[in-house]
Design an enzyme around this catalytic site. Sequence first.
Site, PDB file in Angstrom:
ATOM      1  N   PRO A  17       4.990  51.156  -1.604  1.00  0.00           N
ATOM      2  CG  PRO A  17       2.735  51.678  -1.232  1.00  0.00           C
ATOM      3  CD  PRO A  17       3.857  51.875  -2.202  1.00  0.00           C
ATOM      4  CB  ALA A  19       1.800  43.981   1.783  1.00  0.00           C
ATOM      5  CD  GLN A  71      -0.821  51.715   0.263  1.00  0.00           C
ATOM      6  OE1 GLN A  71      -0.501  50.571   0.552  1.00  0.00           O
ATOM      7  NE2 GLN A  71      -0.944  52.135  -0.983  1.00  0.00           N
ATOM      8  CB  CYS A 101      -4.749  45.866  -1.932  1.00  0.00           C
ATOM      9  SG  CYS A 101      -4.294  44.206  -1.407  1.00  0.00           S
ATOM     10  CE  LYS A 140       0.021  51.406  -6.485  1.00  0.00           C
ATOM     11  NZ  LYS A 140       0.674  50.456  -5.594  1.00  0.00           N
ATOM     12  N   GLY A 202       4.192  50.246 -12.457  1.00  0.00           N
ATOM     13  CA  GLY A 202       4.067  49.050 -13.277  1.00  0.00           C
ATOM     14  C   GLY A 202       5.280  48.829 -14.157  1.00  0.00           C
ATOM     15  CG  ASP A 203       5.755  45.925 -16.616  1.00  0.00           C
ATOM     16  OD1 ASP A 203       5.591  45.079 -15.706  1.00  0.00           O
ATOM     17  OD2 ASP A 203       5.216  45.840 -17.732  1.00  0.00           O
ATOM     18  NE  ARG A 226       6.028  43.054  -9.830  1.00  0.00           N
ATOM     19  CZ  ARG A 226       5.261  42.556 -10.778  1.00  0.00           C
ATOM     20  NH1 ARG A 226       5.019  41.253 -10.803  1.00  0.00           N
ATOM     21  NH2 ARG A 226       4.726  43.332 -11.697  1.00  0.00           N
TER      22      ARG A 226
HETATM   23  C1  FMN Z   1       4.605  41.600  -2.841  1.00  0.00           C
HETATM   24  C2  FMN Z   1       3.917  42.862  -3.228  1.00  0.00           C
HETATM   25  C3  FMN Z   1       3.319  43.621  -2.250  1.00  0.00           C
HETATM   26  C4  FMN Z   1       2.675  44.817  -2.590  1.00  0.00           C
HETATM   27  N1  FMN Z   1       2.125  45.554  -1.598  1.00  0.00           N
HETATM   28  C5  FMN Z   1       1.537  46.735  -1.908  1.00  0.00           C
HETATM   29  C6  FMN Z   1       0.989  47.561  -0.881  1.00  0.00           C
HETATM   30  O1  FMN Z   1       1.030  47.223   0.301  1.00  0.00           O
HETATM   31  N2  FMN Z   1       0.417  48.727  -1.256  1.00  0.00           N
HETATM   32  C7  FMN Z   1       0.362  49.134  -2.572  1.00  0.00           C
HETATM   33  O2  FMN Z   1      -0.158  50.207  -2.858  1.00  0.00           O
HETATM   34  N3  FMN Z   1       0.884  48.377  -3.541  1.00  0.00           N
HETATM   35  C8  FMN Z   1       1.472  47.201  -3.248  1.00  0.00           C
HETATM   36  N4  FMN Z   1       2.018  46.443  -4.244  1.00  0.00           N
HETATM   37  C9  FMN Z   1       1.994  46.945  -5.631  1.00  0.00           C
HETATM   38  C10 FMN Z   1       3.265  47.709  -5.976  1.00  0.00           C
HETATM   39  O3  FMN Z   1       3.398  48.864  -5.180  1.00  0.00           O
HETATM   40  C11 FMN Z   1       3.290  48.101  -7.475  1.00  0.00           C
HETATM   41  O4  FMN Z   1       2.235  49.006  -7.726  1.00  0.00           O
HETATM   42  C12 FMN Z   1       3.143  46.888  -8.384  1.00  0.00           C
HETATM   43  O5  FMN Z   1       4.037  45.865  -7.975  1.00  0.00           O
HETATM   44  C13 FMN Z   1       3.425  47.259  -9.849  1.00  0.00           C
HETATM   45  O6  FMN Z   1       4.729  47.690 -10.032  1.00  0.00           O
HETATM   46  P1  FMN Z   1       5.877  46.727 -10.670  1.00  0.00           P
HETATM   47  O7  FMN Z   1       5.261  46.033 -11.858  1.00  0.00           O
HETATM   48  O8  FMN Z   1       6.963  47.714 -11.041  1.00  0.00           O
HETATM   49  O9  FMN Z   1       6.276  45.763  -9.592  1.00  0.00           O
HETATM   50  C14 FMN Z   1       2.629  45.234  -3.938  1.00  0.00           C
HETATM   51  C15 FMN Z   1       3.241  44.453  -4.921  1.00  0.00           C
HETATM   52  C16 FMN Z   1       3.876  43.276  -4.595  1.00  0.00           C
HETATM   53  C17 FMN Z   1       4.521  42.476  -5.685  1.00  0.00           C
END
Ligand code: FMN
Length: 349
Positions: A17, A19, A71, A101, A140, A202-203, A226
């Site tokens: 998810p 946002a 979610q 969050c 989460k 994460g990452d 991301r």
């Molecule tokens: C712009 C943005 C919006 C996000 N929105 C949500 C969200 O709505 N719900 C959620 O559980 N995590 C949200 N996350 C967290 C991601 O789901 C993920 O757990 C986090 O980016 C770590 O993963 P990554 O390092 O691979 O990006 C968001 C992250 C970003 C960057």
Amino acid sequence: MLKIGSVTLASPLVLAPLAGITDLPLRTVNRSFGCELAFTSMISARSLAWSNPKTETMLRTDSGDRLLGVQLLGADAEMLARAIDKLAGYPFDILDLNAACPVAKVVRKGEGASLMKEPQKLRDLLKVMVERSAVPVTVKIRAGWDTGNRNACDIALHAQDAGVSAIFIHGRTRSQEYRGRVNYAAIREVKKALAIPVIGSGDAFSPRLIKQMFDETGCDGVVIARGALGNPWLFPETHAYLADQLISARPGSEEIVAVMRGHLALCCSFYGDLLGTKLFRKFFSWYSKGFLNIKPLRIRAFAAATQQEMLHVIDDMPGLGMEPGAPVYITHDAERIDRNNAVFEDNDD
Ligand SMILES: Cc1cc2nc3c(=O)[nH]c(=O)nc-3n(C[C@H](O)[C@H](O)[C@H](O)COP(=O)(O)O)c2cc1C
């Protein structure tokens, strides 16, 4: 095989998810690349309970958009129960509660990562959700609130006790937000302590980093967040890498442009020409990351007001210094992390 309650997944990779980002057009693009379970953007239980029209758009789906997770964000049992009742008319497969969050205006209300500070309250909320929901419930969480309070294991055990079917864990603390490297040890501890599936986050920026998450934590699945921005190829590349350690060739510019055109068309048919084009602007930046001399085109993309104008910009992309078949993405993992963080910060609106 990843099993979340009654839901069985052939792929262990889940589209996060995000946002304001993981709408139906983005999910559709990623599903065409092999994404099996995807999430809606986080939805406020209160807004849903009060039938805010914006939440209706966030819940819009179609027959190809399964398996789908919804979610919810909330910290009030009655609101969550009412939101779940509202969801009865919608087709979806998994219901998740956001206890991760980090945004200040969210945690100020006791929602999101703030629930990491109240294990008993979190358990009670999850119990209500499990009792009320027709689909499996997940939660989460994060590694903890801050360095001094890394309580993911305790929180996860409370959630398991409430009857949730799986845990998603972002291996950073609330105070880290999205900065720094993911903490694999925090995820590994949770995996060791629980009987239900644990899905790490994460990452997740490259097949190698995703495999590292599996190897170092023993987790049952990985969330792609991301890493999927402008890069739906991450799904097939990772499936291939997990199966036989093969590093796929990066897509050529022609293929990237074709996907951009398709994604733009989906945005415009979903939101209408003007809003769809506006919302696509950030995706232009993400898809075009790594292209040479891209800055003037980005400026044009951010000024494009209609689908036609955006298409003219997209059509100018392949000529920009690309050798046929030349890689358009930086493939070194560390550089890719910087690249993704930089892209995100550039375009965070
Ligand atoms: C712009 C943005 C919006 C996000 N929105 C949500 C969200 O709505 N719900 C959620 O559980 N995590 C949200 N996350 C967290 C991601 O789901 C993920 O757990 C986090 O980016 C770590 O993963 P990554 O390092 O691979 O990006 C968001 C992250 C970003 C960057």
